[in-house]
Design an enzyme around this catalytic site. Structure first.
Site, PDB file in Angstrom:
ATOM      1  N   LYS A  91      39.132  37.802  39.488  1.00  0.00           N
ATOM      2  CA  LYS A  91      38.692  39.195  39.304  1.00  0.00           C
ATOM      3  C   LYS A  91      38.441  39.859  40.664  1.00  0.00           C
ATOM      4  O   LYS A  91      38.781  41.027  40.862  1.00  0.00           O
ATOM      5  CB  LYS A  91      37.431  39.266  38.437  1.00  0.00           C
ATOM      6  CG  LYS A  91      37.587  38.715  37.031  1.00  0.00           C
ATOM      7  CD  LYS A  91      38.708  39.352  36.241  1.00  0.00           C
ATOM      8  CE  LYS A  91      38.304  40.634  35.551  1.00  0.00           C
ATOM      9  NZ  LYS A  91      39.422  41.183  34.718  1.00  0.00           N
ATOM     10  N   TYR A  99      37.615  32.222  37.446  1.00  0.00           N
ATOM     11  CA  TYR A  99      37.592  33.580  36.883  1.00  0.00           C
ATOM     12  C   TYR A  99      37.118  34.593  37.933  1.00  0.00           C
ATOM     13  O   TYR A  99      37.758  35.619  38.164  1.00  0.00           O
ATOM     14  CB  TYR A  99      36.669  33.598  35.661  1.00  0.00           C
ATOM     15  CG  TYR A  99      36.497  34.956  35.025  1.00  0.00           C
ATOM     16  CD1 TYR A  99      37.472  35.465  34.182  1.00  0.00           C
ATOM     17  CD2 TYR A  99      35.350  35.722  35.264  1.00  0.00           C
ATOM     18  CE1 TYR A  99      37.317  36.713  33.585  1.00  0.00           C
ATOM     19  CE2 TYR A  99      35.183  36.967  34.674  1.00  0.00           C
ATOM     20  CZ  TYR A  99      36.161  37.457  33.841  1.00  0.00           C
ATOM     21  OH  TYR A  99      36.012  38.685  33.257  1.00  0.00           O
ATOM     22  N   SER A 108      34.068  42.378  36.714  1.00  0.00           N
ATOM     23  CA  SER A 108      32.931  41.566  36.274  1.00  0.00           C
ATOM     24  C   SER A 108      31.984  41.404  37.448  1.00  0.00           C
ATOM     25  O   SER A 108      32.424  41.444  38.608  1.00  0.00           O
ATOM     26  CB  SER A 108      33.452  40.192  35.848  1.00  0.00           C
ATOM     27  OG  SER A 108      32.404  39.259  35.778  1.00  0.00           O
TER      28      SER A 108
END
Lengths: 347, 242
Positions: free
Chosen positions: B161, B157, B144
């Site tokens: 990632k 998050y 991402s």
């Protein structure tokens, strides 16, 4: 030989007895020394089969507790895992903590009987071996992905009384395992770490793979045990045939990691008169009179005389050297069985 | 990488980009083990791919469950053959609406790390050894831009990632001589449930369709050799960034 009851935390600290049949020498090393025991130009052949949790606890039709240890997909099917038909060996009440030969006899079952494993999986008996009423062919109620899911949910690794504590599934997988064809770990490769592979490659040793379905090593049923290993399926990739041919052409050694690799290579040769890529089934049993055609050397566990694994060692060293190596290993505290130490037979 | 006959594992396969990747890989002749927790949704994805003639199998499992690791790896290889392609697509945002780090519970960060880092690490560890001894394989992480840029409220998050992106880079270095390739793909903003969970007010009309992004990603797999090992690839341009 004292049996190992649990794997060592440091795989590279596992002991390695190097038996050189040309020099007539024995040397005490550790697995971390393996690369130095091999030479540039050698090829190391590993069995990349993963290990299925092949022990299923359940009940017979009248509610008697049983354990079914899977042997493999029933003969007659191709090498893909696409069938609900399997062979397995039936055990009576109890578990691996009782020695297989001391286990209670299973209830007698008949063709058509249903064995139940939890609420979600059952198997109907379709055939009973002519030489043992405990060796069955069954048809599971599930197949393909659903059968895998059920076996991984319900099954436990096959283990024996010398390892009383339950082994988690990750303790019976090599670092390079792929298809779960084996019902016991191809344990000669148990301590091959990627540090070792990197050092072996840097030294000029090639790594090659095949897949061989390592079977049960004991059942406690004399009629079955005297026939072990039963027929086992294998698959040899084209690139492995090429790697072995390259090694031979340059005078390198073909080092089999485990007796299952020897059985695949020599079984293939026995079938076709040469090593060739592809899938097959072998019931080859190697002993003192057997000449090797493909494998030249062997990395294996520490085996006791009288076992089929030990008989196979005769192909790699003369009997007096085997006796000397065994006595040395015994006297100096090497650990035996599938979680134990290692021996490298080279020339 | 030749897609026909390729053996692949895709996680997070029951919806969104994962479901589209399963469909697209199967359409190109790959044999696919599709992994997700939601049995019903996964069954529909598998049925749809099979209707088009694809060879796809459903593996119902949670990638964050340690006990499931060898069940996933073994079932997948048993069903489709030794794995050549591993696509880490499953991931969790954590609780939504997203919150700033000072308002993030420690347990929510732990959960994000468990699903987005430790789970994929375990599964990779169980599958990549076989690729390495065979001298072939590709591991692809659906990452991402939140792993690169510091967006407020995307901390748990984004950090998870970024952490797995780094795991991939180190693995690429360690296995350089073994013929296994590691690629990180930024899929861009897509019209998925994850996106609407994170940004419910976004204008969906400007978001890419997961099916279109899956096509681009499968093209990247097909010409993986063109990318440097450990590269970060933007799916939108399919060009190497940085």
């Amino acid at each position: 030989m004292k049996a190992a009851a649990w794997p060592r935390d440091d795989k590279l600290a596992d002991r390695l007895l190097v038996v050189d049949r040309t020099m007539g020498s024995l040397a005490d090393r550790a697995m971390g020394d393996l690369p130095e025991a091999l030479r540039a130009g050698d090829v190391l052949v590993v069995n990349d089969s993963a290990t299925l949790p092949a022990s299923l606890s359940g009940v017979a039709p009248h509610g008697e507790p049983i354990e079914l240890r899977l042997v493999g997909p029933a003969p007659g099917h191709d090498s893909t895992f696409d069938s609900a038909r399997w062979t397995g060996v039936l055990f009576g009440e109890g578990d691996h903590r009782t020695r297989t030969e001391d286990r209670k006899a299973p209830p007698s079952v008949a063709v058509g009987d249903e064995l139940r494993f939890g609420a979600s999986l059952s198997a109907v008996v379709e055939g009973i071996s002519g030489f043992s009423a405990r060796l069955l062919t069954v048809r599971f109620s599930e197949r393909d992905a659903a059968l895998f899911a059920a076996i991984y949910r319900l099954g436990r690794p096959v283990q024996y009384a010398h390892v009383p504590e339950r082994l988690p599934l990750w303790h019976v997988q090599t670092s390079y395992a792929a298809r779960p064809w084996s019902v016991e770990e191809p344990s000669a490769g148990r301590s091959l770490t990627f540090e070792l592979f990197a050092r072996l490659k840097a030294r000029g040793v090639e790594i090659a793979t095949l897949t061989h379905a390592a079977g049960l090593s004991a059942t406690g049923d004399a009629a079955i045990d005297e026939r072990l290993p039963l027929a086992e399926r294998y698959e040899i990739p084209e690139r492995t045939v090429a790697a072995i041919e390259r090694a031979r052409a340059r005078g390198g050694r073909v080092i089999a990691v485990g007796t299952s690799v020897v059985r695949a290579l020599e079984g293939c040769f026995a079938e076709h008169g040469r090593l060739m890529a592809g899938a097959g089934v072998t019931d080859l049993r190697l002993g003192p009179s057997q000449r090797l055609h493909v494998a030249t050397d062997l990395l294996t566990g520490i085996h006791d005389p009288g076992t089929s694994h030990f008989e196979l060692l005769h192909a790699f060293a003369p009997a007096d050297m085997l006796a000397r190596a065994h006595a040395h290993a015994e006297a100096t505290g090497y650990l035996g069985h599938e979680l134990g130490d290692f021996a490298l037979f080279v020339h | 990488m030749e897609l026909r006959g390729l053996s692949a594992v895709v996680t997070g396969a029951s919806r969104g980009l994962g479901a589209a990747l399963v469909q697209e890989l199967a359409r190109h002749g790959a044999r696919v083990a599709a992994v997700a927790r939601d049995e019903g949704a996964l069954a529909q994805v598998v049925a749809a791919a099979r209707r088009e003639g694809g060879e796809v199998h459903a593996i119902v499992a949670d990638v964050a469950d340690k006990e499931a690791t060898y069940a996933i790896a073994g079932s997948a290889a048993g069903l489709v053959g030794p794995i050549d392609l591993m696509i880490h697509n499953a991931s969790t945002l954590g609780p939504v609406p997203l919150r700033g780090l000072l308002d993030t519970d420690c347990e929510d960060l732990e959960r994000a790390l468990s699903v987005n880092v430790v789970g994929p690490f375990r599964l990779t560890k169980a599958l990549v050894g076989s690729m390495a001894v065979r001298g072939r394989g590709l591991v692809l992480h659906i990452s991402s831009d939140a792993a690169v840029a510091a967006y407020p409220t995307w901390g748990a998050y984004g950090a998870s990632k970024a952490a797995f992106d780094h795991v991939m880079k180190v693995w690429a270095e360690e296995l350089r001589s073994f013929g296994v390739q590691f690629l990180t793909v930024d899929p861009g903003e897509m019209d998925t449930r994850m996106h609407s969970d994170a940004m419910p007010d976004a204008d969906r009309s400007v978001l890419a369709k997961p099916g279109d992004v899956a096509k681009r990603i499968v093209r990247i797999v097909g010409r993986a050799e063109a990318f440097a090992n450990a590269a970060r690839v933007e799916a939108s341009s399919a060009e190497v960034a940085s």
